[in-house]
Design a protein around this motif. Sequence first.
Motif, short mmCIF file in Angstrom:
data_model
loop_
_atom_site.label_atom_id
_atom_site.label_comp_id
_atom_site.label_asym_id
_atom_site.label_seq_id
_atom_site.Cartn_x
_atom_site.Cartn_y
_atom_site.Cartn_z
N TRP A 129 0.81 -1.23 0.00
CA TRP A 129 0.00 0.00 0.00
C TRP A 129 0.84 1.28 0.00
O TRP A 129 0.47 2.24 -0.64
N LEU A 130 1.98 1.27 0.69
CA LEU A 130 2.75 2.51 0.77
C LEU A 130 3.29 2.95 -0.58
O LEU A 130 3.37 4.16 -0.87
N ARG A 131 3.66 1.98 -1.43
CA ARG A 131 4.23 2.35 -2.72
C ARG A 131 3.18 2.87 -3.70
O ARG A 131 3.52 3.46 -4.72
N LYS A 132 1.92 2.64 -3.38
CA LYS A 132 0.84 3.07 -4.29
C LYS A 132 0.17 4.36 -3.83
O LYS A 132 -0.76 4.86 -4.48
N LEU A 133 0.60 4.88 -2.69
CA LEU A 133 -0.09 6.04 -2.12
C LEU A 133 0.06 7.28 -2.99
O LEU A 133 1.14 7.57 -3.50
N ASN A 134 -1.02 8.01 -3.10
CA ASN A 134 -1.00 9.33 -3.73
C ASN A 134 -0.69 10.34 -2.63
O ASN A 134 -1.36 10.37 -1.60
N TYR A 135 0.32 11.17 -2.87
CA TYR A 135 0.79 12.06 -1.82
C TYR A 135 -0.29 13.01 -1.31
O TYR A 135 -0.48 13.19 -0.11
N ILE A 136 -1.05 13.57 -2.21
CA ILE A 136 -2.10 14.52 -1.80
C ILE A 136 -3.20 13.80 -1.02
O ILE A 136 -3.69 14.29 0.00
N ASP A 137 -3.57 12.59 -1.48
CA ASP A 137 -4.57 11.81 -0.75
C ASP A 137 -4.11 11.50 0.67
O ASP A 137 -4.88 11.56 1.62
N LEU A 138 -2.82 11.14 0.79
CA LEU A 138 -2.26 10.83 2.11
C LEU A 138 -2.30 12.06 3.03
O LEU A 138 -2.67 11.97 4.19
N LEU A 139 -1.92 13.21 2.48
CA LEU A 139 -1.94 14.44 3.27
C LEU A 139 -3.36 14.73 3.78
O LEU A 139 -3.55 15.11 4.94
N ARG A 140 -4.33 14.54 2.91
CA ARG A 140 -5.71 14.87 3.28
C ARG A 140 -6.29 13.86 4.27
O ARG A 140 -6.97 14.23 5.23
N GLU A 141 -6.01 12.57 4.04
CA GLU A 141 -6.61 11.54 4.90
C GLU A 141 -5.89 11.39 6.23
O GLU A 141 -6.51 11.21 7.27
N VAL A 142 -4.56 11.45 6.19
CA VAL A 142 -3.75 11.15 7.37
C VAL A 142 -3.09 12.39 7.97
O VAL A 142 -3.06 12.57 9.19
N GLY A 143 -2.54 13.24 7.10
CA GLY A 143 -1.76 14.38 7.58
C GLY A 143 -2.52 15.30 8.52
O GLY A 143 -1.94 15.88 9.45
N ALA A 144 -3.82 15.41 8.32
CA ALA A 144 -4.64 16.31 9.15
C ALA A 144 -4.70 15.85 10.61
O ALA A 144 -5.06 16.63 11.49
N HIS A 145 -4.34 14.59 10.87
CA HIS A 145 -4.43 14.05 12.23
C HIS A 145 -3.10 14.11 12.99
O HIS A 145 -3.01 13.59 14.09
N PHE A 146 -2.08 14.70 12.39
CA PHE A 146 -0.77 14.81 13.04
C PHE A 146 -0.43 16.27 13.27
O PHE A 146 -0.56 17.09 12.35
N THR A 147 0.02 16.59 14.47
CA THR A 147 0.52 17.95 14.71
C THR A 147 2.04 17.89 14.74
O THR A 147 2.63 16.99 15.35
N VAL A 148 2.66 18.85 14.09
CA VAL A 148 4.12 18.90 14.03
C VAL A 148 4.70 19.03 15.44
O VAL A 148 5.71 18.41 15.77
N ASN A 149 4.05 19.82 16.29
CA ASN A 149 4.53 20.01 17.66
C ASN A 149 4.65 18.66 18.39
O ASN A 149 5.64 18.37 19.05
N ARG A 150 3.60 17.85 18.24
CA ARG A 150 3.58 16.54 18.92
C ARG A 150 4.65 15.62 18.35
O ARG A 150 5.33 14.90 19.07
N MET A 151 4.82 15.65 17.05
CA MET A 151 5.80 14.78 16.41
C MET A 151 7.22 15.14 16.85
O MET A 151 8.04 14.28 17.14
N LEU A 152 7.49 16.45 16.93
CA LEU A 152 8.84 16.89 17.30
C LEU A 152 9.17 16.57 18.76
O LEU A 152 10.34 16.48 19.14
N ALA A 153 8.13 16.36 19.56
CA ALA A 153 8.35 16.01 20.97
C ALA A 153 8.69 14.53 21.14
O ALA A 153 9.14 14.11 22.20
N ALA A 154 8.50 13.74 20.07
CA ALA A 154 8.75 12.29 20.15
C ALA A 154 10.25 12.03 20.33
O ALA A 154 11.09 12.68 19.71
#
Length: 410
Positions: A129-154
């Motif tokens: 599935w990862l190799r077939k992902l459309n970048y814009i689709d991924l941003l819209r479906e998944v990216g909206a659920h991640f905050t950069v602040n939270r990720m950088l704290a990892a």
Amino acid sequence: MSVETKNAYDVLKERGFIAQCTNEDEVRKLLDKEKITFYIGFDPTADSLHAGHFIALMAMAHMQRAGHRPICLVGGGTGTVGDPSGRTDMRKMMTDEIIEHNCNCFKKQMSRFLDFSDGKALIINNGEWLRKLNYIDLLREVGAHFTVNRMLAAECYKQRWERGLTFLEFNYMVMQAYDFLELHRRVGCVMQMGGDDQWSNIIAGVELVRRKEEGDVFGATFNLLTKSDGKKMGKTASGALWLDPEKTSPYDFYQYWRNVDDADVEKCLALLTFLPMNEVHRLGSLKDAEINEAKKVLAYEVTKLVHGEEEAEKAKKAAESLFGGKGDTENMPTIELDASAIGTKLIDVLTKSNIFASKSEGRRLMQQNGLSLNDAKISDIEYVIDDKDFKDNVAIVKKGKKKYYRLKIK
């Protein structure tokens, strides 16, 4: 109560696997009432699994014995990016061919621990599935659920912050979280497990699935395989302790576990064997010279799991022949030499045979009286092999205190 009927979470907890869990009580109840599908990811950064993967494989085996279904998720997709967890530098980029080869090698080794017949366990490649992902689709479906602040704290990103974290690697957490979402949708996977250095990535996946699917999913991490002094276990002078017999011989593998520190014996018996815990505690409580018996049991059981009973027996007999004054040298790691080796410097022969990682290592060891040939110390780096060094075409080399090799003229 047997392992098969005992709650799998309690088994893992009792044996010392569990480091963190999203909700311990809910996970225990879930494993009591249902047979679940869970997964652990393995990125194909080499063509063999190593000792660091051992705990994950054992945990999966305990879960499967209790009736749950493991998924070994090999990272044909995530392997193209590389996990920054525990790294101070960027991982080397691999070609698709190398990734595919490494994934195939993993499958063979995993089959020693898990039963893949009749769908009892699955091997899935996230490249599907990862190799077939459309970048814009991924941003819209998944990216909206991640905050950069939270990720950088990892924690996995903190270690890379000063040296520079590439955008490529920054996406790894998103990709791993998306894996959980896909597995939940495709095969009903409800739990992700992994090493404790994966906690941030696992939490990201749990939260993504809960937001997208509004279902209960869980995560748990295992304690990393460390020595009593906190250092990672499974490192040797020549590098990682591999599960592939071509990269680490069954004899060297056996010897590694035979020589663990006294303080680590009980932990290793609990995590890396299927011995009942009462026997683990009995062996772990042995003191002084008696603890060597526990180490022999550990080395044998672990080698049997990884390489099979026949190789474990060979390694055991080889060790006994060297340290117990019985048995023979037939099962010792053997280096076959051409007759042309006679008249050659010993240091050159041992370096060419990979007994020494380099000539400089050989020189240093010999000058420190760390090398013996047929029980005689050889400190002269100019020493030349002679016919008289071989009895029935065989000579025995001892490197350091515990490593033995058999040189045999073809």
